[in-house]
Design a protein around this motif. Structure first.
Motif, PDB file in Angstrom:
ATOM      1  N   THR A 113       0.961   4.060  -2.999  1.00 19.30           N
ATOM      2  CA  THR A 113       0.693   5.476  -2.719  1.00 19.30           C
ATOM      3  C   THR A 113       1.840   6.342  -3.223  1.00 19.30           C
ATOM      4  O   THR A 113       1.622   7.404  -3.830  1.00 19.30           O
ATOM      5  CB  THR A 113       0.497   5.693  -1.207  1.00 19.30           C
ATOM      6  OG1 THR A 113      -0.605   4.891  -0.757  1.00 19.30           O
ATOM      7  CG2 THR A 113       0.213   7.156  -0.901  1.00 19.30           C
TER       8      THR A 113
ATOM      9  N   GLN B  17      -6.332   1.509  -0.388  1.00 19.27           N
ATOM     10  CA  GLN B  17      -5.891   0.942  -1.662  1.00 19.27           C
ATOM     11  C   GLN B  17      -6.803  -0.228  -2.061  1.00 19.27           C
ATOM     12  O   GLN B  17      -7.330  -0.933  -1.216  1.00 19.27           O
ATOM     13  CB  GLN B  17      -4.450   0.441  -1.562  1.00 19.27           C
ATOM     14  CG  GLN B  17      -3.409   1.527  -1.418  1.00 19.27           C
ATOM     15  CD  GLN B  17      -3.233   2.342  -2.685  1.00 19.27           C
ATOM     16  OE1 GLN B  17      -3.611   1.910  -3.775  1.00 19.27           O
ATOM     17  NE2 GLN B  17      -2.669   3.529  -2.558  1.00 19.27           N
TER      18      GLN B  17
ATOM     19  N   SER C  92       0.831  -1.208   0.000  1.00 18.88           N
ATOM     20  CA  SER C  92       0.000   0.000   0.000  1.00 18.88           C
ATOM     21  C   SER C  92       0.866   1.259   0.000  1.00 18.88           C
ATOM     22  O   SER C  92       0.576   2.240  -0.701  1.00 18.88           O
ATOM     23  CB  SER C  92      -0.931  -0.008   1.215  1.00 18.88           C
ATOM     24  OG  SER C  92      -1.716   1.162   1.261  1.00 18.88           O
TER      25      SER C  92
END
Length: 208
Positions: free
Chosen positions: A19, A64, A15
């Protein structure tokens, strides 16, 4: 468990990378055998309808979207595709460590079950799809009745009608209690059967 902690940390790392790079989806390599392992592991440990249905093709984790595009593919199909296209891949040596329950299920239990039912993976795939549909339906029913029993709600608490809860079928009541508790828990795994059972006992007493 160590397995559960490792899974969360792995998703957390993925995740973070997603990002950083502005990706909107994370694809994992889970396949049908992984699904079978998950269903059997949840059955052995004890699980609700949701747990018995196994992994979802997609779910959210810390904002996510996690997708599993190979979830309905047999491992043999994937291996064949890799060989045909001469693709590079990495094998996790931890998959051979039999101190982990999942690995013992894959290497010991599943071969034994296949001796009784050679089509085990396909059978459990169909079972998974049925259970997912039924779980989604019961989620809708649960939400409807949980909201009807709700007196008031805010970020800190939920006030519900004890009288209305006592009239509910035990199966519906347990799902409703999870529905009420979810906003105050980090994830569903934090709500165990023992927690729900203790609340049920309080509701059944004369002075809850």
């Amino acid at each position: 468990s160590i397995e559960e902690i490792a899974r969360h940390e792995r998703y957390r790392a993925l995740s973070h990378i997603a990002t950083q790079h502005g990706f909107n989806k994370i694809a994992t390599g889970h396949h049908l055998l992984d699904q079978v392992e998950t269903m059997l592991m949840n059955l052995i440990r004890g699980a609700s309808l949701k747990g018995l249905s196994g992994m979802s093709p997609s779910h959210s984790f810390e904002g996510q979207r996690i997708i599993r595009p190979l979830l309905f593919s047999e491992k043999e199909e994937i291996d064949s595709f890799i060989r045909q296209h001469q693709l590079m891949y990495v094998v996790d040596y931890m998959n051979q460590d039999k101190t982990f329950t999942r690995n013992r299920i894959r290497t010991e239990l599943i071969p034994q079950l296949k001796s009784f039912s050679p089509g085990l993976t396909k059978t459990l795939l169909h079972t998974s799809l049925i259970l997912k549909d039924e779980n989604e339906f019961f989620d809708q029913v649960t939400k409807h009745y949980a909201e009807k029993c709700l007196i008031s709600s805010d970020d800190q608490k939920k006030i519900v009608s004890v009288k209305a809860l006592r009239l509910c079928h035990p199966a519906l009541l347990r799902r409703m209690l999870r529905f009420y508790l979810m906003p105050f828990c980090d994830h569903l795994e934090g709500i165990q059967y023992t927690h729900i059972h203790e609340i049920e006992k309080v509701l059944q007493s004369k002075t809850p």
